[in-house]
Design a protein around this motif. Structure first.
Motif, mmCIF file in Angstrom:
data_model
loop_
_atom_site.group_PDB
_atom_site.id
_atom_site.type_symbol
_atom_site.label_atom_id
_atom_site.label_comp_id
_atom_site.label_asym_id
_atom_site.label_seq_id
_atom_site.Cartn_x
_atom_site.Cartn_y
_atom_site.Cartn_z
ATOM 1 N N ARG A 191 0.840 -1.197 0.000
ATOM 2 C CA ARG A 191 0.000 0.000 0.000
ATOM 3 C C ARG A 191 0.867 1.235 0.000
ATOM 4 O O ARG A 191 1.934 1.261 0.611
ATOM 5 C CB ARG A 191 -0.857 0.008 1.259
ATOM 6 C CG ARG A 191 -2.187 -0.655 1.070
ATOM 7 C CD ARG A 191 -3.147 -0.130 2.097
ATOM 8 N NE ARG A 191 -2.626 -0.321 3.428
ATOM 9 C CZ ARG A 191 -3.018 -1.286 4.232
ATOM 10 N NH1 ARG A 191 -3.926 -2.127 3.856
ATOM 11 N NH2 ARG A 191 -2.500 -1.407 5.430
ATOM 12 N N LYS A 248 -14.054 7.433 3.063
ATOM 13 C CA LYS A 248 -12.791 7.479 2.337
ATOM 14 C C LYS A 248 -12.067 8.736 2.813
ATOM 15 O O LYS A 248 -12.556 9.853 2.599
ATOM 16 C CB LYS A 248 -13.035 7.559 0.824
ATOM 17 C CG LYS A 248 -13.727 6.338 0.267
ATOM 18 C CD LYS A 248 -12.787 5.159 0.146
ATOM 19 C CE LYS A 248 -13.479 4.002 -0.567
ATOM 20 N NZ LYS A 248 -12.586 2.846 -0.710
ATOM 21 N N MET A 266 -7.327 6.172 2.668
ATOM 22 C CA MET A 266 -7.706 4.918 3.336
ATOM 23 C C MET A 266 -9.225 4.814 3.313
ATOM 24 O O MET A 266 -9.931 5.820 3.214
ATOM 25 C CB MET A 266 -7.304 4.943 4.813
ATOM 26 C CG MET A 266 -5.841 5.046 5.099
ATOM 27 S SD MET A 266 -5.563 4.954 6.890
ATOM 28 C CE MET A 266 -6.048 6.577 7.435
ATOM 29 N N ASP A 288 -9.325 -0.301 5.056
ATOM 30 C CA ASP A 288 -9.167 -0.719 3.662
ATOM 31 C C ASP A 288 -9.853 -2.050 3.370
ATOM 32 O O ASP A 288 -9.282 -2.932 2.706
ATOM 33 C CB ASP A 288 -7.685 -0.775 3.287
ATOM 34 C CG ASP A 288 -7.108 0.627 3.152
ATOM 35 O OD1 ASP A 288 -7.900 1.580 3.056
ATOM 36 O OD2 ASP A 288 -5.887 0.767 3.151
ATOM 37 N N HIS A 318 -14.499 -1.393 -1.000
ATOM 38 C CA HIS A 318 -13.111 -0.969 -1.170
ATOM 39 C C HIS A 318 -12.577 -1.356 -2.547
ATOM 40 O O HIS A 318 -11.858 -0.612 -3.184
ATOM 41 C CB HIS A 318 -12.252 -1.601 -0.078
ATOM 42 C CG HIS A 318 -10.828 -1.166 -0.120
ATOM 43 N ND1 HIS A 318 -10.448 0.142 0.077
ATOM 44 C CD2 HIS A 318 -9.687 -1.848 -0.353
ATOM 45 C CE1 HIS A 318 -9.146 0.245 -0.030
ATOM 46 N NE2 HIS A 318 -8.650 -0.948 -0.292
#
Lengths: 183, 887
Positions: B175, B426, B497, B515, B582
């Motif tokens: 990530r 988000k 995230m 996430d 997600h």
């Protein structure tokens, strides 16, 4: 029909990992017998796997895989014990050593039939007993929490769980006997 | 030995109820008697089996929560930390080894598996973390799954950017914002950008294979790199087989192909090219530079010391524009996927609030109002923007609100009280502030209000927890508090995230997600006479908890960062739904386009064709059914036909190639969650991981294989089936009349209370091979009331073969007929007399009571188990029809 990428020879490390997976239920059973706390036992299982993976080269096929893993698991349990300290919930190291010296082979008996029998026997428990077992084993509640949930006393939870286990043990044995399996 | 006493002590031990004296008593007993030790192991075996069995069942047979919810709850009563996460990590580690094999497989497919978590769609499977059925989901990306995980080795760089990156098997960060440890890093496609601790910025375009040696050195086996080394990183070294490139403080790009040929182009400044030495000790920079390369120069190095000037390659010089081009196409994909999902979210009847932060539709809308896009939006549920500047969101063109000052916030209010609530946001937190960073806060100490925030730990302000509190019914009681472990780290700040929580007051359970991955589950034991744990959603604010509206004694706190999507559902979303939110990876058949044409984008939600890896949902039938006859290169995640309660889904595969096994742990379903599904395969090659036909109560599923090949290529981890017919209370039927079915592992009829039937119609099918594909053995398990149906035609019937594929003589390829399992048999055409083998197997038979179905004329038919090779064990199920009576 074959897939060449799947059927290719597995590496030694992969074979060892596969063996671990195959026996993971027994290995966990072994760890749980030394560390009754589910969460800590799961941690030890994880650490055992990581060590087994890292040391996979030390294992030679043809030798006793489970006893090799048990040695590592034993060490991990003791290490965990050293880290967290002994409580009254745990057996002494002397007891654990004497247990390991005799009888742990029982865990290695073929389990499939036993598991099948257990599944059937679970359905025969009374609803309350089954609920207690579920709360204990699926939801990981300690007895005190089960007591709160079911509005029982803690002692009656211990008794109920113990009775349920005895009934299950008896039922499994009868089931296996009826199928001609040596117990 | 007092066996009763021993039993009691042993059980107290396993239930962690020993006291000091009983512990001593048991210790002495164990050490003094072998009989006791044997009794111990018997009990231990049962204990272990129960644990294993119950964990397997968790999720398939939910524990009724009524009693729990009916009972005690004192607000802020003892909360129980779930061990599920720990178990997840434990089993994920174990599962990781299976991925060695899975990885081998995915490497074989031409489209690679992205890091993404599983979508487990049956509602009953939602307790994902402890259900071994889906264990491998957790392991798909074990490293990624563990937001609290720190790099395993010393970290030398961190990931700055990642554009459509398809990772290989190596690399510690998945990530953006995460650290990269020293070690190997492989990238199958896409772009990543990382920056070393010394400041060198490296852009890598896949396919690439690198070793991060330390913060000043990388070794490149393959790939295209652009290195920009600021002064502190002067001397940054890129090693290859044929040349070592030393950056003298500027920028260069290079390309290394699998033949070890390297091409280097200097964008700014100079680099030195040095021949690598076999001797690592002497290969350092003391070597004489063989060639110094200046700005604009390009060389090719085919072997050490062999430098050849080349024309400037577009590929090398235009890396920046290439990056931009890839970025913009990535943004475009994201935008399309997001728009697609946006419609689904807004249409969801349980959606209470949906702020999509989009400004495109109503430019005239006041900058003070954030419209609630939910279809069922209640009056007054639009957001009110206080302060906050409009800014860019997750991708170019996506709008967001920027929170900076103490007054910035969004106010919102939703009427009513809510037993269940899911919130997904988000968010990009730009800095971890010591103390609390508010996400969603009830105004003041409102009874039943909630407070959700990121809080740094007292010991270390560079890590933080997600903390959720619910105010009690009266201000006299303390709020209930649910806090994760420290899972958010400084390095994650500044990156987008998805944070989420799910509150279910019936279960007294709160789950939190980062996430899409579950990071914490806790619950409060509730009591019958207690309040229900409802939430009051009036007077909420997003991104602010300052005392202007909070109680005066509250510390001011505000978010420093951005939010570009916010949604509240008035129901409990399952973990797979949070994950799907997600992933943006779902496509729904709408049938708005050409007659059933799979390849017509208009037939899919928002007019977008499914992307590789998507989960496909088909819930239309009749004239609106879906038809597939294509050679789509895309490999999908899973197909769900008839997955909505009360709806019928119909898919016909007429030909072509359909691959649905991109993610090893995804299961495809025909009929699930109360829907009715029918899949008819009339030709083509279909490849699916694991297939469940008729899953969940009230569900019907049917797979009819009329021609073509069906390969079920996998089985869930720790399970032995590739095909499950009638599962978890559902009804399923599998019919084969021609073509072939080959599976990796077993076939199960009637799992978890389901009712299944397997029908073989005649002799035209080429093969019914259970367990013939790959490693692993077949298995046949037929539950009570489930039917094996064989119809004999002129050529007989194609036998079901239960194979032991690896031929290792291991335990597999067994056949089990449970008590009351049924055998149905008859003729397709004219009646005949004779014997036909319906099933053969290589393992052992366990017949607990196979019997003819009531419709079978037992005057004509009989069946027997036969030992055809005189091995002493039955290996064949044979049916016999006698000639009809002549009266």
């Amino acid at each position: 029909m074959t897939d060449p990428t799947i059927t290719r020879t597995r590496t030694h490390n992969e074979e060892v990992a596969a063996l671990f997976l195959k026996h993971s239920s027994r290995i966990r059973g072994m760890i749980l017998s030394m560390q009754p706390d589910f969460a800590r036992a799961d941690d030890v299982l994880q650490e055992t796997f990581l060590t087994v993976s890292a040391k996979s080269e030390q294992f030679k096929f043809g030798t006793d895989f489970l006893s090799w893993v048990y040695q590592i698991a034993r060490y991990k349990v003791l290490e965990d014990r050293r880290r967290s300290g002994k409580t009254t919930e745990q057996l002494s190291i002397a007891s654990i050593e004497s247990l390991l010296a005799t009888g742990s082979g029982l865990l290695d008996d073929p389990q499939e039939e036993r598991v099948e029998a257990l599944k059937g026997c679970l359905t025969k428990l009374s609803p309350k007993a089954r609920q207690a077992i579920e709360l204990r084993y699926a939801r990981e509640h300690p007895a005190s929490e089960i007591a709160t949930v079911l509005r029982w006393t803690v002692d009656s939870v211990y008794v109920a769980l113990s009775r349920a286990r005895s009934l299950l043990a008896k039922c499994i044995n009868e089931d296996l006997r009826s199928k001609g399996v040596t117990i | 030995m007092d066996s009763k006493r021993l039993e009691k002590l042993l059980d107290l031990y396993f239930d962690q109820g020993l006291t000091e004296s009983t512990n001593l008593e048991l210790d002495q007993m164990i050490q003094s008697s072998e009989e006791v030790r044997l009794a111990f192991w018997k009990r231990a075996r049962l204990h272990g089996m129960l644990r294993h069995q119950m964990q397997e069942q968790l999720g398939s047979t939910p524990i009724p929560n009524t009693e729990i919810s009916d009972q005690t709850v004192e607000p802020a009563s003892r909360t129980s930390q779930s061990r599920s996460r720990r178990w997840l990590i434990a089993i994920a580690a174990i599962a990781a080894c299976l991925l060695l094999f899975v990885g081998i497989h995915t490497a074989f497919t031409d489209i690679e598996t992205p890091p993404r978590n599983g979508t487990q769609t049956a509602s009953n499977d939602s307790v994902a973390v402890a259900n071994p059925d889906i264990v491998s989901e957790a392991s798909d990306d074990e490293r990624e799954n563990d937001p609290s995980g720190s790099p395993r080795g010393p970290w030398v760089a961190f990931l700055r950017n990642s554009i459509d990156a398809q990772w290989g098997d190596h690399g510690t960060a998945r990530r953006v914002g995460e650290s990269l440890a020293a070690g190997r890093l492989t990238l199958k496609s896409g772009l990543i950008e990382f920056q070393t601790n010394r400041g060198a910025v490296v852009v890598v375009e896949g396919p690439a294979d690198l070793d991060l040696v330390d913060d000043m050195e990388i070794r490149c086996r393959q790939g295209q790199l652009t290195v920009n080394a600021p002064p502190p990183a002067q001397g940054f070294l890129v090693r290859t087989e044929s040349v070592d490139v030393v950056d003298l403080g500027t920028a260069f790009s290079m390309q290394v192909d699998i033949n070890d040929d390297a091409r280097i182009h200097v964008i700014e400044g100079e680099v030195d090219l040095v021949s690598p030495s076999d001797d690592a000790a002497t290969s350092s920079l003391v070597n004489v530079a063989k060639r110094r390369l200046g700005k604009g120069e390009s060389v090719e190095v085919e072997s050490p010391g062999n430098y050849r000037d080349i024309e400037i390659s577009d590929r090398l010089t235009n890396s920046k524009s290439r990056t931009q081009s890839i970025t913009s196409s990535f943004d475009e994909i994201n935008r399309r996927l997001w728009k697609h999902r946006r419609t689904e979210v807004a249409q969801d009847p349980s959606c209470l609030v949906y702020y999509d932060f989009s400004r495109e539709t109503e430019p005239q809308t006041s900058d003070l109002i954030l419209p609630n896009r939910a279809k069922t939006a209640a009056d007054g549920s639009d957001g009110t923007i206080i302060g906050c500047d409009w800014t860019d969101g997750r991708w170019k063109g996506k709008h967001a609100l920027d929170f900076k000052s103490l007054s910035d916030r969004i106010l919102l209010s939703v009427a009513g009280r809510h037993n269940q609530l899911t919130c997904i946001v988000k968010i990009r937190v730009d800095a971890l502030k010591e103390g609390s960073t508010p996400i969603l806060m009830s105004r003041s100490m409102l009874a039943r209000g909630l407070h959700w925030s990121i809080e740094t730990t007292a010991e270390n302000s560079s890590v933080a927890r997600l903390v959720w509190r619910r105010n009690s019914e009266s201000t006299a009681s303390l709020p209930q508090e649910f806090s994760t472990k420290p899972i958010l780290r400084d390095e994650q700040m500044g990156t987008w995230m998805q944070l989420a929580f799910v509150w279910n007051s019936d279960k007294g359970e709160l789950q939190q997600f980062v996430d899409g991955k579950i990071v914490d589950t806790q619950w409060v034991e509730t009591s019958g006479n207690s309040p229900t744990g409802e939430l009051d959603l009036r007077d909420l604010q997003i991104g602010n908890g300052s005392p202007t509206v909070m109680e005066a004694d509250m510390r001011p706190s505000n978010l420093c960062g951005r939010i570009d999507e916010f949604v509240l559902f008035g129901r409990e979303l399952a973990p797979h739904e949070i994950q799907a939110f997600h992933n943006l990876g779902r496509s729904y058949w709408t049938s708005n386009g050409r007659d059933g044409d799979w390849e017509d984008a208009d037939n899919w939600s928002d007019g977008i064709s499914p992307n590789p890896g998507d989960d496909l949902y088909i819930n239309h039938s009749g004239a609106e059914q879906a038809k597939y006859k294509a050679y789509v290169k895309a490999n999908y995640g899973a197909i769900h036909v008839g997955s909505f309660s009360g709806q019928l889904g119909d898919l016909i595969i007429e030909g072509g190639v359909l691959n649905v096994d991109r993610n090893s742990s995804f299961m495809s379903r025909v009929g699930s969650s109360g829907g009715e599904g029918r899949l008819e395969q009339r030709g083509g090659d279909v490849r699916i991981n694991t297939l469940q036909v008729g899953l969940d109560p009230g569900t019907k599923g049917q797979y009819v294989l009329q021609e073509g090949r069906l390969l079920l290529s996998r089985a869930p981890l720790l399970k032995k089936y590739s095909l499950s017919i009638g599962d978890n209370g559902g009804e399923g039927v599998f019919v084969i009349s021609d073509g072939s079915i080959v599976t990796r592992q077993g076939v199960v009829l009637g799992r978890r209370g389901g009712k299944g039937a397997f029908r073989v119609l005649g002799s035209k099918a080429d093969a019914i091979s259970i367990g013939s594909f790959g490693a692993g053995d077949g298995e046949w398990y037929q539950g009570s009331g489930c039917t094996l149906d064989a119809r004999i035609d002129d050529g007989g019937v194609t036998p079901i073969q239960v194979d032991e594929a690896d031929g290792d003589g291991s335990e597999g390829a067994n056949v089990t007929f449970c008590p009351g399992s049924l055998l149905d048999v008859g003729f397709l055409g004219e009646s005949q007399s004779g014997s036909w083998d319906v099933m053969t197997w290589k393992g052992t038979l366990s017949d607990e009571g196979l019997q003819f179905a009531p419709t079978v004329d037992t005057e004509v038919w009989s069946f027997e188990f036969v030992d055809t090779n005189q091995s002493g064990a039955m290996d064949t199920l044979r049916v016999t029809a006698r000639p009809p009576h002549k009266d």
